[in-house]
Design an enzyme around this catalytic site. Sequence first.
Site, PDB file in Angstrom:
ATOM      1  CG  HIS A  37      -1.956  -1.096   1.183  1.00 50.27           C
ATOM      2  ND1 HIS A  37      -1.894  -2.247   2.054  1.00 50.27           N
ATOM      3  CD2 HIS A  37      -2.997  -1.319   0.513  1.00 50.27           C
ATOM      4  CE1 HIS A  37      -2.950  -2.957   1.849  1.00 50.27           C
ATOM      5  NE2 HIS A  37      -3.612  -2.612   0.949  1.00 50.27           N
ATOM      6  CD  GLN A  61     -13.674  -6.195  -1.984  1.00 52.64           C
ATOM      7  OE1 GLN A  61     -13.961  -5.276  -2.100  1.00 52.64           O
ATOM      8  NE2 GLN A  61     -12.496  -6.933  -2.082  1.00 52.64           N
ATOM      9  N   GLY A 151      -3.055  -1.736  -7.089  1.00 55.24           N
ATOM     10  CA  GLY A 151      -1.853  -2.823  -7.100  1.00 55.24           C
ATOM     11  C   GLY A 151      -2.067  -3.541  -8.345  1.00 55.24           C
ATOM     12  CG  ASP A 154      -5.577  -7.797  -5.391  1.00 58.44           C
ATOM     13  OD1 ASP A 154      -5.150  -8.957  -5.216  1.00 58.44           O
ATOM     14  OD2 ASP A 154      -5.219  -6.791  -4.666  1.00 58.44           O
ATOM     15  CD  GLN A 157      -9.011  -5.277  -6.831  1.00 56.30           C
ATOM     16  OE1 GLN A 157      -9.748  -5.913  -6.041  1.00 56.30           O
ATOM     17  NE2 GLN A 157      -8.083  -4.262  -6.392  1.00 56.30           N
ATOM     18  CB  SER A 189      -1.054 -10.586   0.571  1.00 61.44           C
ATOM     19  OG  SER A 189      -2.169 -10.772   1.017  1.00 61.44           O
TER      20      SER A 189
HETATM   21  O1  PAF Z   1      -7.921  -4.315  -3.536  1.00 59.99           O
HETATM   22  C1  PAF Z   1      -8.667  -3.922  -2.493  1.00 59.99           C
HETATM   23  O2  PAF Z   1      -8.253  -3.765  -1.505  1.00 59.99           O
HETATM   24  C2  PAF Z   1     -10.212  -4.014  -2.669  1.00 59.99           C
HETATM   25  O3  PAF Z   1     -10.520  -5.039  -3.435  1.00 59.99           O
HETATM   26  C3  PAF Z   1     -10.618  -2.554  -3.127  1.00 59.99           C
HETATM   27  C4  PAF Z   1     -10.089  -2.255  -4.371  1.00 59.99           C
HETATM   28  C5  PAF Z   1     -10.535  -1.542  -2.213  1.00 59.99           C
HETATM   29  C6  PAF Z   1     -12.056  -2.651  -3.083  1.00 59.99           C
HETATM   30  O4  PAF Z   1     -12.858  -2.760  -1.948  1.00 59.99           O
END
Ligand code: PAF
Length: 300
Positions: A37, A61, A151, A154, A157, A189
């Site tokens: 992060h 999710q 990132g 993922d 995503q 992670s």
């Molecule tokens: O990658 C994440 O931490 C989550 O999937 C996100 C993009 C913040 C959506 O909740």
Amino acid sequence: MKIITSVRKMQAWADQRRSNGRCIALVPTMGALHAGHDALVRAALSSADDVIVSIFVNPTQFGPREDFDAYPRHFDEDLEILGKLSSGLTVFAPGVEEMYPEGVQADRISVDVGDMNRYLCGPFRQGHFEGVATVVLKLFHACRPHVAVFGLKDAQQFVILSRLAREMLLDVSVVGVPTVRAADGLAFSSRNVYLSPVQRKAAVVVSQAVHGAEEAIKKGEQRREALVEIMRSILCREDEARVQYADVVDADTLQPIEKISPGQHVLAAVAVHFGSTRLIDSVFTQAPAGQRVEKYDEGS
Ligand code: PAF
């Protein structure tokens, strides 16, 4: 550091910044912040005047048997980490009722991600990517960013959210930041904290597998079957590792490719369980252009 918890106040803050000509970057997170992060926030700081970090553990999710309740929540530590990166950050930390005003079960509208959830994590995480795309769209409406930073770890995503912005004509640039890895290659992670010391050591095969596939692609291997076999054989070196999937897909459509074309952009990805902890890793890579190598020889 400014902390905002209401959607209306977040929108008013963003509108005011935008009307002053400021460029806003958003880093969406679920908290439990780590070095991965940090890299996202640093990328955001270098690309915008104002940076919003959202911290929201999004219930939609997580599947019914997933770790929503147990997901690590360390709000105070997260603020400390962010404060060290920059005192000028704005943190958007809404409650569930702000993000799902009708109630999580009662919300009737969500984003359909088409067939982009058909492979990789999709079949194993029913509804996950719809939940991600829906909450990210809501975060975009709340924070009104010009840039959104995610990132590349993922990867599925990231590809889905890039297409969400493109196909829904959102005026947001979606930026991907390379995966941050520990010295032995394991991708950072929030779920790594669940690993026992033995599992943590064994987990090194996860990054080795995707890098093994990357190397083979660069050397000319084009066959999905052979690449899957390379990844599986590396993962199987550790008894602790239970492979959920290992696959190679097109980097833009996320559909599997039986034979990679010269110059094609692909994504090699795996998901592996160590006990009850599920780790994912992936690499985006490009096949050599114009090559005619039909069979990759591991000895070459
Ligand atoms: O990658 C994440 O931490 C989550 O999937 C996100 C993009 C913040 C959506 O909740």
